[in-house]
Design a protein around this motif. Structure first.
Motif, PDB file in Angstrom:
ATOM      1  N   LYS A   1     116.807 -28.437   4.687  1.00  0.00           N
ATOM      2  CA  LYS A   1     117.118 -28.497   3.445  1.00  0.00           C
ATOM      3  C   LYS A   1     118.497 -29.409   3.031  1.00  0.00           C
ATOM      4  CE  LYS A   1     118.220 -25.634   0.665  1.00  0.00           C
ATOM      5  NZ  LYS A   1     118.110 -23.968  -0.048  1.00  0.00           N
TER       6      LYS A   1
ATOM      7  N   LEU B   1     116.679 -32.145   1.229  1.00  0.00           N
ATOM      8  CA  LEU B   1     114.904 -32.087   0.284  1.00  0.00           C
ATOM      9  C   LEU B   1     114.896 -30.913   0.229  1.00  0.00           C
ATOM     10  CD1 LEU B   1     112.815 -33.852   3.360  1.00  0.00           C
ATOM     11  CD2 LEU B   1     113.192 -34.734   1.235  1.00  0.00           C
ATOM     12  N   PRO B   2     114.397 -31.327  -1.292  1.00  0.00           N
ATOM     13  CA  PRO B   2     114.001 -29.418  -1.701  1.00  0.00           C
ATOM     14  C   PRO B   2     113.087 -28.498  -0.396  1.00  0.00           C
ATOM     15  CG  PRO B   2     112.569 -31.259  -2.870  1.00  0.00           C
ATOM     16  CD  PRO B   2     113.705 -31.834  -1.578  1.00  0.00           C
TER      17      PRO B   2
ATOM     18  N   LYS C   1     110.925 -26.581  -1.721  1.00  0.00           N
ATOM     19  CA  LYS C   1     109.090 -26.544  -1.938  1.00  0.00           C
ATOM     20  C   LYS C   1     108.093 -27.581  -1.236  1.00  0.00           C
ATOM     21  CE  LYS C   1     106.686 -27.217  -5.821  1.00  0.00           C
ATOM     22  NZ  LYS C   1     106.773 -27.524  -7.698  1.00  0.00           N
ATOM     23  N   ARG C   2     109.251 -28.961  -1.282  1.00  0.00           N
ATOM     24  CA  ARG C   2     108.614 -29.510  -0.158  1.00  0.00           C
ATOM     25  C   ARG C   2     108.333 -29.542   1.183  1.00  0.00           C
ATOM     26  NH1 ARG C   2     110.028 -35.766  -0.901  1.00  0.00           N
ATOM     27  NH2 ARG C   2     109.703 -35.302  -2.793  1.00  0.00           N
ATOM     28  N   ILE C   3     109.382 -28.930   1.486  1.00  0.00           N
ATOM     29  CA  ILE C   3     109.561 -28.222   3.139  1.00  0.00           C
ATOM     30  C   ILE C   3     108.350 -27.176   2.652  1.00  0.00           C
ATOM     31  CG2 ILE C   3     110.875 -27.563   4.638  1.00  0.00           C
ATOM     32  CD1 ILE C   3     112.515 -28.552   3.763  1.00  0.00           C
TER      33      ILE C   3
ATOM     34  N   ALA D   1     105.453 -26.880   0.971  1.00  0.00           N
ATOM     35  CA  ALA D   1     104.118 -27.316   1.306  1.00  0.00           C
ATOM     36  C   ALA D   1     103.958 -27.075   2.861  1.00  0.00           C
ATOM     37  CB  ALA D   1     104.308 -28.110  -0.235  1.00  0.00           C
ATOM     38  N   TRP D   2     105.406 -28.665   3.033  1.00  0.00           N
ATOM     39  CA  TRP D   2     104.840 -28.524   4.727  1.00  0.00           C
ATOM     40  C   TRP D   2     103.761 -27.868   5.607  1.00  0.00           C
ATOM     41  CZ3 TRP D   2     109.225 -32.870   4.689  1.00  0.00           C
ATOM     42  CH2 TRP D   2     108.608 -33.889   3.828  1.00  0.00           C
TER      43      TRP D   2
ATOM     44  N   GLU E   1     106.161 -20.335  -2.047  1.00  0.00           N
ATOM     45  CA  GLU E   1     107.840 -20.561  -2.352  1.00  0.00           C
ATOM     46  C   GLU E   1     107.812 -18.713  -2.301  1.00  0.00           C
ATOM     47  OE1 GLU E   1     109.412 -23.128  -5.032  1.00  0.00           O
ATOM     48  OE2 GLU E   1     106.939 -23.659  -5.536  1.00  0.00           O
TER      49      GLU E   1
END
Length: 348
Positions: free
Chosen positions: A22, A27-28, A30-32, A34-35, A40
């Motif tokens: 992060k 990057l937020p 949240k995106r990491i 999701a990957w 959350e």
């Protein structure tokens, strides 16, 4: 990974990984997340518990839970009174100062010990419009029942107070004509001078005669007859006669009229002064008739509250006594194991 158990090492490594990238990739989180397929809510829960090991995860006994000796006492009392229901057992134990618990607790203990039989019942709405009496000697339920004593049939007439379920009077006779009913009611009135109850009966020949109507009018009482072919409308006296036959006449098997009168007399004494009645809050009919029901219920509530307080104080004292064994560098899993052993110790 979501929904699966992971060790605290893997959990902390995932938190470090997400925080590292992060900041590195700007990057937020949240995106990491999701990957890598992590919720959350799970990630932030791991953040709050970062660096901590899993503590005791079992069911921690509450302070008000039963002690082992109380469970044993409930089971022993059930074996002493196997024919009583769990609710009546509860209040019998409360009154005798054996164990102070609620009916739901007794049900759970006996159910876990496989000591409860299954009962099926249907909800009935017929007759729900009847107004129950608000004081003693407002309603007297009267009925005639047959008794088979060594092959000879006799008649038993009982008078039940509708408010307290107390047996006001009873007699066993070789015949039960209208004059016999009047004599029994007159003796019942002499035991309680000044009362003018409403007499509730079925449509038997003794109760529909003109002479009986005159007796009711002269004595200052009133008379109500139940619906024809519907004995449930006089259910209080019907249930009592069923009880006295199943718990007194048939088990005792009297051999003569005098023997039957002595047997019934003993049963009525127990029924009025010792046997807890479910329909009046599990007090005896004599206590209900004398107006002692409210004080008995209050005393039971106080016993339950005192028992919960006693269990809580005992468990807190035990925990405080064991807390001295903790050292500054004690591991959380050691504390959890100590709490588990403490909760499982006898008398805890």
């Amino acid at each position: 990974m979501n929904g699966k158990w992971v060790s605290h090492d893997v959990r902390d490594a995932v938190v470090d990984y997400v925080n590292h990238w992060k900041q590195r990739a700007e990057l937020p989180a949240k995106r990491i997340l999701a990957w890598i397929g992590l919720y959350e809510s799970t990630f932030y829960k791991w953040c709050r518990s970062y660096g901590k090991t899993y503590d005791h995860n079992g069911a921690i006994p509450r302070d008000h839970w039963l002690e082992d000796w109380e469970r044993d006492a409930i089971v022993r009392f059930h074996f002493k009174h196997p024919l009583e229901g769990y609710r009546r057992l509860t209040y019998m134990m409360l009154d005798a100062d054996i164990v102070a618990v609620s009916p739901a607790t007794v049900y759970r203990v006996l159910s876990k010990a496989d000591l409860l039989g299954r009962k099926t019942s249907k909800t009935k709405t017929k007759g729900m419009g009847f107004n129950q009496p608000a004081a003693p000697h407002r309603h007297w339920h009267v009925d005639v029942s047959h008794l088979n004593i060594c092959g000879t049939f006799y008649y038993m007439t009982s008078v039940i107070d509708g408010y307290s379920r107390a047996v006001v009077h009873w007699e066993i006779r070789e015949q039960m004509k209208e004059l016999d009913i009047e004599t029994i009611l007159q003796r019942a009135k002499e035991m309680h001078p000044g009362v003018k109850p409403q007499i509730i009966t079925d449509n038997g020949p003794q109760f529909i005669s003109n002479d009986f109507k005159q007796f009711i009018r002269i004595s200052g009482m009133t008379h109500v007859r139940t619906s024809p072919y519907y004995p449930q409308s006089n259910g209080k006296i019907e249930r009592y006669h069923r009880t006295i036959k199943s718990e007194c006449i048939r088990p005792k098997t009297p051999l003569s009229l005098g023997d039957a009168q002595r047997t019934v007399s003993d049963f009525v004494r127990t029924y009025n002064h010792e046997r807890l009645h479910s329909a009046i809050g599990y007090v005896t009919p004599a206590d209900m008739l004398a107006g002692r029901a409210a004080s008995i219920h209050a005393a039971r509530d106080q016993k339950l509250a005192d028992a919960r307080t006693r269990r809580g104080n005992a468990r807190r004292a035990a925990r405080e006594g064991q807390s001295a064994t903790y050292t500054g560098d004690a591991r959380p899993e050691d504390k959890a194991l100590l709490r588990s052993n403490l909760s499982a110790a006898p008398g805890a």
